[in-house]
Design a protein around this motif. Structure first.
Motif, PDB file in Angstrom:
ATOM      1  N   SER A  70       0.842  -1.212   0.000  1.00 50.12           N
ATOM      2  CA  SER A  70       0.000   0.000   0.000  1.00 50.12           C
ATOM      3  C   SER A  70       0.868   1.249   0.000  1.00 50.12           C
ATOM      4  O   SER A  70       0.621   2.198  -0.754  1.00 50.12           O
ATOM      5  CB  SER A  70      -0.902   0.057   1.229  1.00 50.12           C
ATOM      6  OG  SER A  70      -1.536  -1.152   1.400  1.00 50.12           O
ATOM      7  N   TYR A 113       1.634   6.503  -6.732  1.00 55.97           N
ATOM      8  CA  TYR A 113       0.460   7.237  -7.202  1.00 55.97           C
ATOM      9  C   TYR A 113       0.682   8.744  -7.032  1.00 55.97           C
ATOM     10  O   TYR A 113       0.462   9.537  -7.945  1.00 55.97           O
ATOM     11  CB  TYR A 113      -0.752   6.755  -6.406  1.00 55.97           C
ATOM     12  CG  TYR A 113      -1.998   7.587  -6.611  1.00 55.97           C
ATOM     13  CD1 TYR A 113      -2.666   7.572  -7.831  1.00 55.97           C
ATOM     14  CD2 TYR A 113      -2.503   8.372  -5.574  1.00 55.97           C
ATOM     15  CE1 TYR A 113      -3.804   8.329  -8.021  1.00 55.97           C
ATOM     16  CE2 TYR A 113      -3.635   9.141  -5.754  1.00 55.97           C
ATOM     17  CZ  TYR A 113      -4.282   9.129  -6.978  1.00 55.97           C
ATOM     18  OH  TYR A 113      -5.388   9.886  -7.163  1.00 55.97           O
ATOM     19  N   SER A 150       2.587   1.666  -3.372  1.00 55.90           N
ATOM     20  CA  SER A 150       1.627   2.035  -4.419  1.00 55.90           C
ATOM     21  C   SER A 150       1.181   3.477  -4.233  1.00 55.90           C
ATOM     22  O   SER A 150       1.054   4.238  -5.199  1.00 55.90           O
ATOM     23  CB  SER A 150       0.387   1.145  -4.391  1.00 55.90           C
ATOM     24  OG  SER A 150       0.765  -0.171  -4.332  1.00 55.90           O
TER      25      SER A 150
END
Ligand code: ADP
Length: 560
Positions: A150, A157, A153
């Motif tokens: 997480s 992002y 990512s």
């Protein structure tokens, strides 16, 4: 990350409880979830993100996890994986030097704990059986894995968003740059056409007014005409100042160097200064170093413009006393350093206002000078022109006593003949002379404006020349086919065939036979002179036509 932490913590609590894993972790885990929730609240609702991050890392990383390690199985559990997660957390959440401090502290603490567990296993509480160890390691791996994926990512992002924003910003900057370049180009086109549009009618006003001055005998008419002349000249000089200023601003001002007669500039300046002397009643003195060379190489037009600015200021800002214009030269090899100085006994400049002197549109002592006309551009233009010529304007001034503006330019010597060797005193020269005569000379003037042709013919009406006129390029070509002219004056901007196209046509038909062709132009923009000469014109005369320049041109090209 914190939200993942809360969900993960709750998930761990539920599995630990449901699977009945007895590792004494239920209380510390509940505490950890509680702390996380409080910190999320602090960070978001109270906007204390940094404090929350530091508290999270210190409370969880430095206190809670070590105690969980000791009470929950040491290295025979999933705790080492949690240590790793905490260090990743700390490195992302905490900013600045504190990050390195806390991360190092955690690393030392966790390594110390593992060493301690090795040396003193008796102080640690272990799981009851292997199944529980495997369970704990398994669920820790899942949770830490989800967290790390997480985190990475999420960071990727954020990075892609930042990248997109940067790309959009770069595109916008590029678009803004293109817009600015387009606007600047539009400004130049606007200036070029403004220069043309304003100078043409101004030329007619000035020339017609000159005719009135020559022909009228009526005192009152002559008086009105003098006022028209003064206002039109000052309007023209304001327009010229603004054009020069815009040209300098847009980097389009070029210094155009050529051979010139130093004495001619000084004579012209003396003429203008003498008119000012008569108008103001001030004393004017000109001191010229007799050892100066007569012909030098440089931009005579710009040097003259700078000097006229300074002299006109000296007369404007002096109520009584005198204006002295001094020119001195020091020769070294091929060059001469010419120093120009304009000294007055005028109002002077306050030391604290000295810095504002060269700023654009700034005028000093506004209340005192409110009746004196000016735009506050003259000195700015003068200084910037001098900068382009590798010089600078300098000022010595005493408030209430007077000022001295001076500068030095280096010019190449072309003809070492001394400046006064053939000097004639021009004191008696009239400003408007119309003594020029060339009986029988054939002149053709081409202009689409009847009014301009009228002005041109009136200026030369006592010259005894045969002046033919043409209102278009094609008419001019017809006239040249039929008759041999001694000189042709050709307007630049004409409908259908403009001046340049007409010249091309004349050359194409081979009917010019060496006749000098002078371009008449109101387009005073820089670079035009070279452009016209390159295009094949013999010379160019800028509109509004000054009688003196027209006469000089006729003398120069009709001589033979
Ligand atoms: P302006 O069009 O106002 O004369 P300039 O740029 O030529 O603009 O001069 C800027 C200001 O510097 C003037 O408004 C004036 O206050 C001051 N100044 C210029 N020349 C002199 C001088 N010879 N003596 C005193 N003040 C001067």
């Amino acid at each position: 990350m914190s939200v993942v932490g809360v969900f993960g913590g709750v998930f761990s609590l539920i599995t630990t409880y449901m699977m009945n894993i007895k590792n004494g972790q239920l209380i510390p885990m509940s505490l950890a979830v509680g702390i996380l929730i409080i910190l999320i609240y602090l960070a978001n609702a109270r906007h204390m993100l940094n404090l929350a991050a530091v508290m999270l890392c210190t409370l969880m990383g430095l206190f809670l996890l070590p105690s969980m390690f000791l009470s929950g199985g040491g290295i025979y559990s999933g705790m080492p994986l949690w240590f790793l997660l905490v260090i990743v957390f700390e490195s992302i959440l905490i900013e600045g030097k504190l990050k390195y401090f806390i991360c190092s502290l955690s690393l030392i603490l966790y390594s110390g704990l593992i060493y301690f567990a090795y040396v003193h296993p008796e102080f640690l509480t272990y799981f009851e059986n292997d199944a529980m160890v495997f369970m704990d390691v398994g669920q820790s791996l899942v949770f830490v894995g989800v967290c790390v994926v997480s985190i990475i990512s999420f960071e990727l992002y954020m990075y892609s968003i930042a990248l997109k924003k940067a790309e959009t910003a770069a595109k916008e900057a590029e678009r803004a740059k293109e817009d600015a370049q387009r606007a600047n180009a539009a400004k130049s086109v606007f200036l070029a056409s403004m220069s043309h549009e304003i100078r043409t009618p101004m030329g007619v006003i000035l020339s017609m007014n000159e005719m009135i001055q020559r022909e009228s005998n009526q005192e009152s008419v002559l008086d009105y005409s003098k006022d028209v002349s003064a206002s039109a000249t000052s309007l023209l000089s304001i327009i010229n100042d603004i054009l020069d200023f815009s040209k300098i601003e847009s980097g389009k001002m070029n210094i155009i160097e050529n051979e010139y007669d130093l004495r001619a500039i000084l004579d012209d300046i003396a003429d203008i200064a003498r008119v000012k002397k008569e108008e103001t009643g001030l004393n004017f003195e000109m001191k010229v170093d007799p050892n100066l060379p007569r012909k030098v190489f440089g931009d005579d037009l710009r040097i003259k413009q700078c000097l006229l600015n300074l002299i006109s200021n000296a007369f404007k800002y002096t109520q009584r006393g005198q204006v002295i214009f001094e020119v001195n030269g020091v020769k070294n090899n091929e060059n001469v350093q010419i120093s120009f100085a304009v000294t007055d006994t005028g109002i002077g400049i306050k030391p604290e206002e000295r810095d504002k002197l060269f700023s654009s549109f700034e005028r000093l002592d506004e209340t005192k000078n409110k009746n004196i006309q000016g735009t506050g551009l003259g000195l700015n233009i003068t200084n910037r022109l001098l900068n382009l010529m590798g010089s600078k304007l300098e000022v010595d001034s005493t408030y209430g006593k007077g000022s001295c503006f001076h500068f030095t330019v280096s010019q190449k010597i072309i003809d070492d003949t001394l400046i006064f060797e053939t000097h004639k005193d021009r004191e008696d020269k009239k400003t408007i002379s119309s003594t020029f005569k060339a009986p029988g000379a054939n002149v053709l003037v081409v202009d689409d404006s009847k009014l301009n042709i009228k002005v041109f013919c009136s200026l030369l009406k006592n010259s005894e020349m045969n002046i033919d006129t043409a209102l278009s390029g094609s008419e001019a070509v017809g006239a040249v086919r039929d008759k041999k002219y001694d000189i042709i004056f050709l307007d630049h901007m004409m409908p259908e065939m403009d001046g340049e196209e007409t010249l091309d046509k004349l050359k194409e038909e081979n009917i010019l036979n060496e006749t000098p062709v002078i371009m008449l132009t109101a387009n005073a923009l820089v670079g035009m002179k070279e452009h016209f000469i390159e295009a094949g014109f013999t010379d160019y005369l800028s509109k509004p036509i000054e009688y003196k320049l027209l006469e000089e041109m006729l003398i120069k090209y009709l001589n033979k």
